[in-house]
Each structure stands twice: as structure tokens, then as C-alpha cells.
Design a protein around this motif. Structure first.
Motif, PDB file in Angstrom:
ATOM      1  N   THR A   1      -5.893   9.314  -8.221  1.00  9.34           N
ATOM      2  CA  THR A   1      -6.143   8.078  -7.470  1.00  9.34           C
ATOM      3  C   THR A   1      -5.232   6.942  -7.920  1.00  9.34           C
ATOM      4  O   THR A   1      -4.707   6.191  -7.097  1.00  9.34           O
ATOM      5  CB  THR A   1      -7.626   7.665  -7.615  1.00  9.34           C
TER       6      THR A   1
ATOM      7  N   ILE B   1      -2.705   5.052  -5.404  1.00 11.60           N
ATOM      8  CA  ILE B   1      -2.825   3.615  -5.119  1.00 11.60           C
ATOM      9  C   ILE B   1      -1.569   2.875  -5.574  1.00 11.60           C
ATOM     10  O   ILE B   1      -1.090   1.961  -4.892  1.00 11.60           O
ATOM     11  CB  ILE B   1      -4.074   3.039  -5.802  1.00 11.60           C
TER      12      ILE B   1
ATOM     13  N   GLN C   1       1.012   3.344  -2.979  1.00 15.01           N
ATOM     14  CA  GLN C   1       0.721   2.541  -1.800  1.00 15.01           C
ATOM     15  C   GLN C   1       1.048   1.062  -2.032  1.00 15.01           C
ATOM     16  O   GLN C   1       1.607   0.404  -1.144  1.00 15.01           O
ATOM     17  CB  GLN C   1      -0.746   2.695  -1.409  1.00 15.01           C
ATOM     18  N   ILE C   2       0.714   0.548  -3.205  1.00 17.92           N
ATOM     19  CA  ILE C   2       1.002  -0.864  -3.496  1.00 17.92           C
ATOM     20  C   ILE C   2       2.506  -1.127  -3.406  1.00 17.92           C
ATOM     21  O   ILE C   2       2.952  -2.102  -2.785  1.00 17.92           O
ATOM     22  CB  ILE C   2       0.464  -1.251  -4.887  1.00 17.92           C
TER      23      ILE C   2
ATOM     24  N   ILE D   1      -3.906  -5.832   2.854  1.00 21.22           N
ATOM     25  CA  ILE D   1      -4.853  -5.460   1.791  1.00 21.22           C
ATOM     26  C   ILE D   1      -6.161  -4.876   2.332  1.00 21.22           C
ATOM     27  O   ILE D   1      -6.580  -3.786   1.907  1.00 21.22           O
ATOM     28  CB  ILE D   1      -5.131  -6.674   0.876  1.00 21.22           C
ATOM     29  N   PRO D   2      -6.867  -5.533   3.276  1.00 15.33           N
ATOM     30  CA  PRO D   2      -8.115  -4.927   3.774  1.00 15.33           C
ATOM     31  C   PRO D   2      -7.895  -3.614   4.512  1.00 15.33           C
ATOM     32  O   PRO D   2      -8.737  -2.716   4.464  1.00 15.33           O
ATOM     33  CB  PRO D   2      -8.683  -6.006   4.700  1.00 15.33           C
TER      34      PRO D   2
ATOM     35  N   ALA E   1      -5.545  -1.333   3.851  1.00 18.19           N
ATOM     36  CA  ALA E   1      -5.352  -0.297   2.827  1.00 18.19           C
ATOM     37  C   ALA E   1      -6.668   0.035   2.132  1.00 18.19           C
ATOM     38  O   ALA E   1      -6.956   1.203   1.832  1.00 18.19           O
ATOM     39  CB  ALA E   1      -4.320  -0.779   1.811  1.00 18.19           C
ATOM     40  N   ALA E   2      -7.492  -0.989   1.877  1.00 21.94           N
ATOM     41  CA  ALA E   2      -8.769  -0.769   1.196  1.00 21.94           C
ATOM     42  C   ALA E   2      -9.696   0.104   2.030  1.00 21.94           C
ATOM     43  O   ALA E   2     -10.400   0.974   1.502  1.00 21.94           O
ATOM     44  CB  ALA E   2      -9.431  -2.117   0.899  1.00 21.94           C
ATOM     45  N   ILE E   3      -9.699  -0.117   3.340  1.00 25.60           N
ATOM     46  CA  ILE E   3     -10.553   0.688   4.226  1.00 25.60           C
ATOM     47  C   ILE E   3     -10.110   2.148   4.218  1.00 25.60           C
ATOM     48  O   ILE E   3     -10.927   3.068   4.075  1.00 25.60           O
ATOM     49  CB  ILE E   3     -10.529   0.118   5.654  1.00 25.60           C
ATOM     50  N   TYR E   4      -8.804   2.378   4.371  1.00 24.85           N
ATOM     51  CA  TYR E   4      -8.282   3.753   4.379  1.00 24.85           C
ATOM     52  C   TYR E   4      -8.575   4.465   3.057  1.00 24.85           C
ATOM     53  O   TYR E   4      -9.039   5.608   3.039  1.00 24.85           O
ATOM     54  CB  TYR E   4      -6.775   3.749   4.635  1.00 24.85           C
ATOM     55  N   GLU E   5      -8.300   3.787   1.955  1.00 24.25           N
ATOM     56  CA  GLU E   5      -8.489   4.421   0.651  1.00 24.25           C
ATOM     57  C   GLU E   5      -9.968   4.620   0.357  1.00 24.25           C
ATOM     58  O   GLU E   5     -10.359   5.631  -0.234  1.00 24.25           O
ATOM     59  CB  GLU E   5      -7.841   3.573  -0.443  1.00 24.25           C
ATOM     60  N   GLY E   6     -10.801   3.670   0.775  1.00 26.99           N
ATOM     61  CA  GLY E   6     -12.243   3.819   0.564  1.00 26.99           C
ATOM     62  C   GLY E   6     -12.800   5.031   1.283  1.00 26.99           C
ATOM     63  O   GLY E   6     -13.589   5.804   0.728  1.00 26.99           O
TER      64      GLY E   6
END
Length: 364
Positions: A92, A96, A99-100, A145-146, A148-153
Motif C-alpha cells: 500500500t 500510494i 500515486q502521489i 486529493i478526494p 484519489a482517496a475514494i479510489y484507494e479507499g
């Protein structure tokens, strides 16, 4: 040579491969997310400056939808690449991190390019200052940011779910394997053969052999009962158990059964699922003739690829022995559930062979 495929497994042993790289099923997320990002992005970051220059808020939203679509597509491509390179739950951080880096570089380049286009064309009626370029890049990153957070979550949840259910499945298979092995050993014919053998040793005044037989029998049952404490066990302990099990069988078959072990010493600390070798020995004895005139030889040796090869002479019984291949299925299922290389089965006219991957201690 043949590997077991999905069709080999009964329905209850079929499961997903751990950490599959799947296509993103995000159609509805994009249809809803892109307009929302464009609307709120323009409202939060550009409404005030648009009002000062008399620009239409909705024109900015339409342009924002086009920008958001392109930026979302680029970000989505980076997400897919990160999953292909680092698909595992244990990767992970690397995923991440990738991705960043991807989002920072691609968003900065994209937003700089669009800002330059607007600056040169005066689309919004004014030139961009250097700070306006920085502001636009920061706004783009803030909007990513949101997303990417949704996809990764979602991805992490699915990976956790797969890991959890496959771990539960592995526990069930371990318990079933131990139960099947224990049932095999407590079957009446096994107990009667063991008791008859022990009685014969006592009547023949073979006290030393009788004591050794009782010790091996105790070792076998103790190992069967304790092997459910962990999903993997060292090759050294498994070989000790198999030798005790073979000694029990040799008391009955005498010179009709031979075991040859040729394992590199540095592999004794490697691991494999418990009872793997016992099931392979049991399978060989069950399906082949075992007699002094036609000895059954089982050879266990290692290769350079950190595998254990279990090879036995093929001398099939004339009467077909019913078999549902539960032992081989259970061994293979354990390796697949642990996301490890599967066992490989080879058969010729004279030999039957199973290649069992050994797992490094640090991977356990």
C-alpha cells in the motif's frame, strides 16, 4: 507435466486469486464525480474572480467539466499503473507513493498548460500572474486529493475483504485437512493393523520394536492433534513426522516400503503446510502395490529452485482404489490461498511425482 486448473477443484475449493488487477468499474463514479468536482471547484476557487471580471459562473463550470474530465482520465491512468506495479495489500505504501508522485507531476503539468492557454488567449479577460499559475496548480491538486482517496479507499476495502475471506477459507481447509488425516488414522483398519502389529511384536518378544512402535504411534497422533496451531511448519519438523509415520508403516510392510530423503540442509528451515508430506505418502501407499517382492520406494529430495520433490515408483494395484483426490486438492488449495506457486504433478509410466514449493522463513 500438468498443473491443476480451476476445473480440477470442487466448487467449494474455487476462490478468487489474491490481489487481482481488475478493470476499474467506475462509470457511475465518473458520471457523478466530474460535474461535482467542476461545480464545487469553480465555486470555491474561481467564483469571486469571475464576478470581478464579469464572467459567467456557468461558462466556467462548463470549461471546468472539460478540464476535470481530462484531469480525471490522467489520474485514473496513474491509479491503474500503480495497481499493476504494487497490487498487494502489503504494498500500500509503495502504491500510494507512486500515486502521489504521479498526481503532483501530471496535475502540475496539466494545470500549467491550461493556465498558459488561458493567459495567451485572454479567455477570461485578463492575464495570469505567476501567483495565478501557482494558484491554479494548487487548486487542481486539491481537487485530485478526494478523487484519489475514494479510489484507494474502495481498493483497500476490497483487498481487505478478499484477504479476510481467503484467510477464513484457509482456516477451514486446514481444519478439514487435519480432520481427514486424523479420520484416516483412526479408521478401524488402521487401528486393527496397528494393534495386530503391536500384538505380534509382543508375542514375538520384540520389546525394543514394540517400544519404538508405540513411540512412533504416539508421535504421529500428537503431531496430528497439534498441527492445527499454525498454517505452516518447518520442513525439518514435517520430515521428522513423516519418518515416524513411515516407521509405523514399515513395521507392517517391512522391506516392502522404502523412504529416501535427500534434502539440502539449508532448506530445513523453509516452510510448507503441515501434513503435506504425510498426505503424499498416504496417497502413494493407497494406490500402489507394497510388498517385499515389489517394494514401493518414496524419494524426497530438493532442487535448486527451493522445491521439494516427492517421487514414488508407480506400481498401481490391479483393483482400482476409490479416490476423490481430497489430499492433493487440499495441498494445492492451501498454496493458492497463500498466493504462492501451486504444486506441480507429473506422472510417467513408471513414476508419480509431486513438486512442492518450499517457502522462505522471512515470507512466512
Amino acid at each position: 507435466m500438468s498443473r491443476y486448473g480451476a476445473s480440477f477443484y470442487p466448487a467449494k475449493f474455487r476462490f478468487k486469486t489474491l490481489y487481482p488487477v481488475e478493470r476499474l468499474n467506475d462509470k457511475w463514479l465518473r458520471l457523478a464525480g466530474i460535474p461535482l468536482v467542476a461545480f464545487f471547484g469553480d465555486w470555491i476557487f474561481y467564483d469571486e474572480i469571475n464576478r470581478r471580471h464579469g464572467q459567467s459562473f456557468w461558462l466556467d463550470v462548463v470549461v471546468g467539466v472539460l478540464e476535470a474530465s481530462l484531469l480525471w482520465t490522467v489520474a485514473r491512468y496513474g491509479i491503474l499503473r500503480s495497481r499493476r506495479r504494487f497490487p498487494a495489500l502489503g504494498q500500500t505504501r509503495q502504491r500510494i507513493g507512486f500515486q502521489i508522485g504521479w498526481f503532483l507531476v501530471t496535475t502540475a503539468l496539466f494545470r500549467f498548460g491550461t493556465s498558459l492557454l488561458y493567459d495567451l488567449s485572454l479567455l477570461w479577460g485578463y492575464h495570469y500572474t505567476p501567483m495565478r499559475y501557482v494558484y491554479n496548480i494548487a487548486a487542481g491538486i486539491f481537487c485530485i486529493i478526494p478523487i484519489a482517496a475514494i479510489y484507494e479507499g474502495i481498493y483497500l476495502y476490497r483487498q481487505w475483504k478478499v484477504t479476510y475471506y481467503e484467510a477464513e477459507e484457509l482456516k477451514k481447509i486446514n481444519l478439514q485437512t487435519q480432520l481427514e488425516s486424523l479420520k484416516e488414522q483412526v479408521k478401524p483398519h488402521f487401528l486393527f493393523n496397528s494393534l495386530n502389529t503391536l500384538q505380534g511384536l509382543v508375542l514375538e518378544d520384540e520389546k525394543q520394536k514394540a517400544v519404538s512402535f508405540i513411540g512412533n504411534l504416539s508421535h504421529v497422533y500428537r503431531y496430528l492433534l497439534q498441527s492445527n496451531e499454525q498454517p505452516l511448519i518447518s520442513l525439518e519438523r514435517e520430515l521428522e513426522f513423516v519418518r515416524a509415520y513411515i516407521d509405523l508403516l514399515k513395521t507392517r510392510f517391512e522391506n516392502g516400503l522404502n523412504l529416501l530423503v535427500e534434502v539440502a540442509p539449508d532448506l530445513l528451515d523453509y516452510h510448507l503446510p503441515p501434513l503435506t508430506l504425510q498426505m503424499l505418502v498416504e496417497n502413494a501407499v493407497k494406490h500402489n502395490v507394497v510388498s517385499s517382492s515389489l517394494p514401493l520406494t518414496i524419494r524426497m529430495y530438493s532442487d535448486a529452485g527451493h522445491n521439494l520433490i516427492v517421487l514414488n515408483t508407480l506400481q498401481k494395484k490391479k483393483a482400482t482404489v476409490p479416490s476423490n483426490k481430497t489430499g492433493l486438492v487440499n495441498i494445492s488449495a492451501k498454496y493458492r490461498l497463500m498466493n504462492q506457486p501451486d504444486i506441480v504433478i507429473q506422472q510417467t509410466d513408471t513414476h508419480f511425482q509431486v513438486i512442492v514449493p518450499l517457502l522462505k522463513p522471512e515470507t512466512v
